[in-house]
Scaffold this motif. Structure first.
Motif, PDB file in Angstrom:
ATOM      1  N   CYS A   1       0.860  -1.178   0.000  1.00  0.00           N
ATOM      2  CA  CYS A   1       0.000   0.000   0.000  1.00  0.00           C
ATOM      3  C   CYS A   1       0.900   1.233   0.000  1.00  0.00           C
TER       4      CYS A   1
ATOM      5  N   TRP B   1      -7.487  -6.809  -4.307  1.00  0.00           N
ATOM      6  CA  TRP B   1      -8.213  -5.838  -3.488  1.00  0.00           C
ATOM      7  C   TRP B   1      -8.120  -4.459  -4.123  1.00  0.00           C
ATOM      8  N   SER B   2      -9.247  -3.769  -4.166  1.00  0.00           N
ATOM      9  CA  SER B   2      -9.245  -2.437  -4.771  1.00  0.00           C
ATOM     10  C   SER B   2      -8.825  -1.365  -3.765  1.00  0.00           C
ATOM     11  N   ILE B   3      -9.020  -1.602  -2.474  1.00  0.00           N
ATOM     12  CA  ILE B   3      -8.577  -0.649  -1.448  1.00  0.00           C
ATOM     13  C   ILE B   3      -7.788  -1.391  -0.383  1.00  0.00           C
ATOM     14  N   CYS B   4      -7.008  -0.642   0.349  1.00  0.00           N
ATOM     15  CA  CYS B   4      -6.232  -1.216   1.455  1.00  0.00           C
ATOM     16  C   CYS B   4      -7.162  -1.394   2.645  1.00  0.00           C
TER      17      CYS B   4
ATOM     18  N   GLY C   1      -7.581   2.185   4.238  1.00  0.00           N
ATOM     19  CA  GLY C   1      -8.666   2.683   3.403  1.00  0.00           C
ATOM     20  C   GLY C   1      -8.206   3.351   2.123  1.00  0.00           C
ATOM     21  N   ASP C   2      -6.934   3.342   1.823  1.00  0.00           N
ATOM     22  CA  ASP C   2      -6.403   3.975   0.623  1.00  0.00           C
ATOM     23  C   ASP C   2      -6.824   3.167  -0.601  1.00  0.00           C
ATOM     24  N   ASP C   3      -7.377   3.861  -1.609  1.00  0.00           N
ATOM     25  CA  ASP C   3      -7.780   3.166  -2.828  1.00  0.00           C
ATOM     26  C   ASP C   3      -6.808   3.425  -3.977  1.00  0.00           C
ATOM     27  N   GLY C   4      -5.674   4.058  -3.676  1.00  0.00           N
ATOM     28  CA  GLY C   4      -4.654   4.290  -4.680  1.00  0.00           C
ATOM     29  C   GLY C   4      -4.776   5.618  -5.385  1.00  0.00           C
ATOM     30  N   THR C   5      -5.800   6.436  -5.082  1.00  0.00           N
ATOM     31  CA  THR C   5      -5.942   7.743  -5.712  1.00  0.00           C
ATOM     32  C   THR C   5      -5.352   8.801  -4.784  1.00  0.00           C
TER      33      THR C   5
ATOM     34  N   SER D   1      -7.783  10.177  -1.889  1.00  0.00           N
ATOM     35  CA  SER D   1      -7.961   9.422  -0.651  1.00  0.00           C
ATOM     36  C   SER D   1      -6.793   9.649   0.298  1.00  0.00           C
ATOM     37  N   ARG D   2      -5.604   9.975  -0.238  1.00  0.00           N
ATOM     38  CA  ARG D   2      -4.457  10.242   0.623  1.00  0.00           C
ATOM     39  C   ARG D   2      -4.547  11.630   1.252  1.00  0.00           C
TER      40      ARG D   2
END
Length: 172
Positions: free
Chosen positions: A126, A137-140, A144-148, A151-152
Motif C-alpha cells: 500500500c 483488493w481495490s482498497i487497502c 482505506g487507501d484506494d490508490g488515488t 484518498s491520501r
C-alpha cells in the motif's frame, strides 16, 4: 467270462495312462500353486522371511497350503499400499493449504510479494501505510487507501467529544 477278462486286460493300460496323466496334472497344478504363491507374496511383502514361509507352506502342504496362504497373506499389495499412502499425503497436503505460486506452482510463503522462483507479482505494498495488500483488493483494508491522490489527502475523522475517563471514574 473270457470277454470280461479281455476287456479288463485292455482297460488296465488305459487306466494306467489316465492315472499318469492325472498325476502329472496334479503335480503341474501343485507347481503352479507354488509359483503363484511366490508371485503373490512378492507383490504383498518385502520381508524375505515372510516370502520363504509362504512359499514353504504351499510347497510342503500341497493343495492345503493355498487356502492357508490366502488366509494369512497381507490384505494389500505393496502397490496398493503405496497408492494409499500417496492419496493420504495428497489429502493431508490439501488440508494444510500450502501457498503456491499461481504461475510456476512452487511453494511460497503467505507474506511473499514476489515469487522467488519466477518473479511473478503476488501482492503489492500500500502506498499509504506500506502494508502488504493482495492484488485483487481495490482498497487497502488497513488504511482505506484506494490508490488515488484524493484518498491520501482526505482528512482523518477525529473523534470530536471524546475524552479519556479519569482513574476514579474507572474504579466505580
Amino acid at each position: 467270462m473270457e470277454a470280461i477278462q479281455n476287456f479288463l486286460a485292455n482297460l488296465v493300460p488305459i487306466l494306467q495312462i489316465l492315472g499318469v496323466f492325472l498325476g502329472a496334472y496334479l503335480v503341474l497344478l501343485w507347481a503352479a500353486s507354488v509359483l503363484w504363491t511366490y508371485r503373490d507374496i512378492r507383490r504383498r511383502s518385502e520381508d524375505v522371511s515372510v516370502q520363504v514361509l509362504a512359499v514353504g507352506l504351499v510347497l510342503l502342504l500341497p493343495f492345503v497350503g493355498i487356502p492357508l496362504h490366502m488366509i494369512l497373506r497381507p490384505p494389500q499389495t505393496l502397490a496398493e499400499k503405496y497408492e494409499r499412502s500417496l492419496e493420504e499425503e495428497y489429502l493431508r497436503n490439501d488440508i494444510e493449504e500450502k501457498f503456491i505460486c499461481p504461475e510456476c506452482q512452487r511453494p511460497i510463503e503467505p507474506d511473499f510479494i514476489l515469487c522467488p522462483h519466477c518473479n511473478t507479482s503476488l501482492r503489492r505494498r500500500c502506498e499509504s501505510c506500506a502494508r502488504v495488500v493482495d492484488l485483487t483488493w481495490s482498497i487497502c483494508p488497513y488504511c482505506g487507501d484506494d490508490g488515488t491522490a484524493a484518498s491520501r489527502r482526505a482528512a482523518t475523522v477525529q473523534a470530536g467529544g471524546y475524552r479519556p475517563p479519569k482513574p476514579e471514574e474507572v474504579a466505580r
